[in-house]
Scaffold this motif. Structure first.
Motif, PDB file in Angstrom:
ATOM      1  N   CYS A  73      31.087  49.800  28.804  1.00 41.90           N
ATOM      2  CA  CYS A  73      32.305  49.270  29.407  1.00 41.90           C
ATOM      3  C   CYS A  73      32.603  47.925  28.757  1.00 41.90           C
ATOM      4  O   CYS A  73      31.765  47.021  28.789  1.00 41.90           O
ATOM      5  CB  CYS A  73      32.140  49.107  30.916  1.00 41.90           C
ATOM      6  SG  CYS A  73      33.606  48.346  31.657  1.00 41.90           S
ATOM      7  N   CYS A  76      32.998  44.882  31.366  1.00 37.96           N
ATOM      8  CA  CYS A  76      31.700  44.514  31.950  1.00 37.96           C
ATOM      9  C   CYS A  76      30.678  44.113  30.891  1.00 37.96           C
ATOM     10  O   CYS A  76      29.659  43.532  31.222  1.00 37.96           O
ATOM     11  CB  CYS A  76      31.102  45.681  32.733  1.00 37.96           C
ATOM     12  SG  CYS A  76      32.026  46.175  34.178  1.00 37.96           S
ATOM     13  N   CYS A  89      35.072  53.161  34.942  1.00 39.49           N
ATOM     14  CA  CYS A  89      33.800  52.435  35.053  1.00 39.49           C
ATOM     15  C   CYS A  89      33.438  52.321  36.530  1.00 39.49           C
ATOM     16  O   CYS A  89      34.255  51.895  37.344  1.00 39.49           O
ATOM     17  CB  CYS A  89      33.957  51.044  34.443  1.00 39.49           C
ATOM     18  SG  CYS A  89      32.567  49.961  34.830  1.00 39.49           S
ATOM     19  N   ARG A  91      31.613  50.247  37.936  1.00 38.32           N
ATOM     20  CA  ARG A  91      31.451  48.844  38.343  1.00 38.32           C
ATOM     21  C   ARG A  91      32.785  48.132  38.520  1.00 38.32           C
ATOM     22  O   ARG A  91      32.989  47.428  39.501  1.00 38.32           O
ATOM     23  CB  ARG A  91      30.610  48.096  37.301  1.00 38.32           C
ATOM     24  CG  ARG A  91      29.171  48.581  37.246  1.00 38.32           C
ATOM     25  CD  ARG A  91      28.506  48.116  35.957  1.00 38.32           C
ATOM     26  NE  ARG A  91      28.448  46.669  35.899  1.00 38.32           N
ATOM     27  CZ  ARG A  91      27.326  45.969  35.985  1.00 38.32           C
ATOM     28  NH1 ARG A  91      26.178  46.582  36.119  1.00 38.32           N
ATOM     29  NH2 ARG A  91      27.343  44.661  35.916  1.00 38.32           N
ATOM     30  N   CYS A  92      33.681  48.311  37.551  1.00 38.42           N
ATOM     31  CA  CYS A  92      34.924  47.527  37.607  1.00 38.42           C
ATOM     32  C   CYS A  92      36.183  48.394  37.663  1.00 38.42           C
ATOM     33  O   CYS A  92      37.277  47.881  37.837  1.00 38.42           O
ATOM     34  CB  CYS A  92      34.996  46.578  36.413  1.00 38.42           C
ATOM     35  SG  CYS A  92      35.322  47.419  34.858  1.00 38.42           S
TER      36      CYS A  92
HETATM   37 ZN   LIG Z   1      33.300  47.992  33.874  1.00 39.19          ZN
END
Ligand SMILES: [Zn+2]
Length: 113
Positions: A73, A76, A89, A91-92
Motif C-alpha cells: 500500500c 501506508c 487496503c 488499513r486505510c
Molecule cells: Zn493503506
C-alpha cells in the motif's frame, strides 16, 4: 479462454509426475491458486475435466485452495494482505496498491494409484 491454457499446464505437470512414478491413475490434483489471480476456480475445474479426458488423469478431482494475496500500500508504505482482487487496503481504504504475491498458481500435490 485463459483457464484452458492453465488447465493444460496443470495436466503437463501431472502427466510428467504420473510417468515418473509409473502411475496408472491420478485421482486427485491439489493446486494452490492465489486469491488475486484472474482465474475462476469453477472454470478451471471445468477445463481440467475437459483436457484430462483420455489421459491417466481422466476423472481426477481438482482440489483448488485459494491462498491470500499480499500487496504494497503506497499511502501506508507497508505490506497488507488482500482477500481478493479489487479490495481496498484493509488499513486505510486506499486503492493505491501494488500486488506483490497472490496472482500465481502452482500444483502442490498429486494423488496417484
Ligand atoms: Zn493503506
Amino acid at each position: 479462454m485463459h483457464e484452458v491454457a492453465l488447465a493444460e499446464g496443470v495436466l503437463r505437470i501431472v502427466m510428467d509426475a504420473a510417468r515418473a512414478n509409473a502411475a496408472v491413475r491420478v485421482h486427485t490434483v491439489w493446486v494452490e491458486l492465489g486469491a488475486l489471480a484472474h482465474v475462476e476456480p469453477d472454470a478451471l475445474a471445468f477445463c481440467f475435466d475437459a483436457v484430462t479426458r483420455g489421459s491417466v488423469a481422466e476423472g481426477a478431482k481438482l482440489d483448488i485452495a485459494r491462498t491470500p494475496g499480499t500487496a504494497w500500500c503506497m499511502p501506508c508504505s507497508t505490506q497488507v494482505s488482500l482477500g481478493q482482487l479489487g479490495d481496498a487496503c484493509p488499513r486505510c481504504g486506499s486503492y493505491q496498491l501494488q500486488v506483490l504475491h497472490g496472482d500465481e498458481m502452482r500444483v502442490k500435490e498429486i494423488g496417484i494409484a
